[in-house]
Design an enzyme around this catalytic site. Sequence first.
Site, mmCIF file in Angstrom:
data_model
loop_
_atom_site.group_PDB
_atom_site.id
_atom_site.type_symbol
_atom_site.label_atom_id
_atom_site.label_comp_id
_atom_site.label_asym_id
_atom_site.label_seq_id
_atom_site.Cartn_x
_atom_site.Cartn_y
_atom_site.Cartn_z
ATOM 1 N N LYS A 84 0.800 -1.219 0.000
ATOM 2 C CA LYS A 84 0.000 0.000 0.000
ATOM 3 C C LYS A 84 0.843 1.284 0.000
ATOM 4 O O LYS A 84 0.439 2.297 -0.547
ATOM 5 C CB LYS A 84 -0.938 0.026 1.218
ATOM 6 N N GLU A 106 -10.002 5.762 2.793
ATOM 7 C CA GLU A 106 -10.804 4.658 3.288
ATOM 8 C C GLU A 106 -9.843 3.515 3.597
ATOM 9 O O GLU A 106 -8.745 3.468 3.029
ATOM 10 C CB GLU A 106 -11.802 4.206 2.214
ATOM 11 N N SER A 372 1.768 -9.667 -0.912
ATOM 12 C CA SER A 372 1.414 -8.246 -0.813
ATOM 13 C C SER A 372 1.563 -7.673 0.582
ATOM 14 O O SER A 372 1.659 -6.455 0.744
ATOM 15 C CB SER A 372 -0.017 -8.036 -1.322
HETATM 16 C C1 PLP Z 1 -5.216 -4.007 0.799
HETATM 17 C C2 PLP Z 1 -4.509 -5.268 0.621
HETATM 18 C C3 PLP Z 1 -4.810 -6.138 -0.440
HETATM 19 C C4 PLP Z 1 -5.934 -5.904 -1.407
HETATM 20 O O1 PLP Z 1 -5.855 -4.738 -2.146
HETATM 21 P P1 PLP Z 1 -5.472 -4.707 -3.663
HETATM 22 O O2 PLP Z 1 -5.785 -3.314 -4.075
HETATM 23 O O3 PLP Z 1 -6.307 -5.722 -4.376
HETATM 24 O O4 PLP Z 1 -4.026 -5.010 -3.770
HETATM 25 C C5 PLP Z 1 -4.041 -7.262 -0.592
HETATM 26 N N1 PLP Z 1 -3.059 -7.564 0.271
HETATM 27 C C6 PLP Z 1 -2.752 -6.779 1.318
HETATM 28 C C7 PLP Z 1 -1.666 -7.183 2.240
HETATM 29 C C8 PLP Z 1 -3.466 -5.607 1.529
HETATM 30 O O5 PLP Z 1 -3.159 -4.829 2.560
#
Ligand code: PLP
Length: 389
Positions: A84, A106, A372
């Site tokens: 993020k 948000e 992610s």
């Molecule tokens: C917010 C988040 C997601 C999902 O958001 P995307 O916009 O689809 O990437 C995925 N993994 C993590 C660790 C997140 O914090």
Amino acid sequence: MPEWYGPYGGSYVPETLVPALKELELVWKSARRDPEFRSRFQDLARDWGGRPTPLYFAERLTREVGGAEIYLKREDLVHGGAHKLNNALGQGLLALRLGKRRLIAETGAGQHGVATAMIGAKLGLSTEVYMGAADMERQKPNVLRMRLLGATVRPVTQGQQTLKEAINEALRDWIANVQDTHYLLGSAVGPHPFPSLVADFQSVIGRELRRQSRARWGRDPDLVLACVGGGSNAIGTFHPLLRGPARLVGVEARGSGEPSGWGAASLVRGSVGVLHGMRTYLLQDEEGQILPTQSVSAGLDYAGVGPEHAWLKDSGRVEYTSATDREALEAFHRLARTEGILPALEPSHALAVALQRATTLPRDQHVVVTLSGRGDKDLAEVERFGPPR
Ligand SMILES: *Cc1c(COP(=O)(O)O)cnc(C)c1O
């Protein structure tokens, strides 16, 4: 900077927001060409954000699964614990350039709220984050982190009290305060230019991955997987690889997996409609009312998806599939025990599918999963499900 991805995207917003969206697009275009902006962005991404992130060979996991080599793109090591920050950093600098003194955002899992609170503190901007009351309950550590970083967390008690309602409230705030406020949208969703702007800032993931895989084994990966909530880590991973040979797979959340409900799998199971300023695939009933979503991971718990993914699905360039809560939890435990890494529950969905596919592939193939985020925020949720089978 496309506004339309085939029939998807657009900018379905009240008139009050049109000038702000136009201004954002213009400022972003000029910033991209400005060497001073770019070097500020790159310096902060490196020294404050921890980029580039490693491409890690999960050797024990690979041996246990017995097939293609499995690699992880370590976005869990970005400052704050998720991808993020790539987007929050870019938009924070754009807010300064726009002369805005206040950020709103948000958040679902709280990771985007934390990233926004971090960049707000770093740049001296006042920061308010809308978060569904149900999400505040299941992501308490992130609520505390935001507050400690000096942000105000505003609980949203409408509807299902999750991400959709938090976006509604943030949009409402922006309409009322657009003069001095930048809405730092957290995923590749919403009205133009947000989907293409967020994809641009997140594409650093795929650019690094392409460079790292070519340096390591001389070509692009064979198979690349990422989880899809709004779709920002996935689009950032896929963008630089779209023209290459890699097979690309986006993984949505199927929730409990009961046939009656489809979790939050809007691409796999949804139909076309308009939500949050964009035309895309949505989980909705015949009258266009948004259906309740369900997933163990708050970050994937969203009834819509970024418009570029809708187009990539129709075009067939990217395959979209889903994993259940249970499958994601099993992948979580497996990674923890073989590699000493606690992943967030969101990328555990992508990992679950990667493990299934890797067993069927020859050993000389390379599978990459975008990890992610890290799992610290999810420990209570994981415990609630009990020990691994
Ligand atoms: C917010 C988040 C997601 C999902 O958001 P995307 O916009 O689809 O990437 C995925 N993994 C993590 C660790 C997140 O914090």
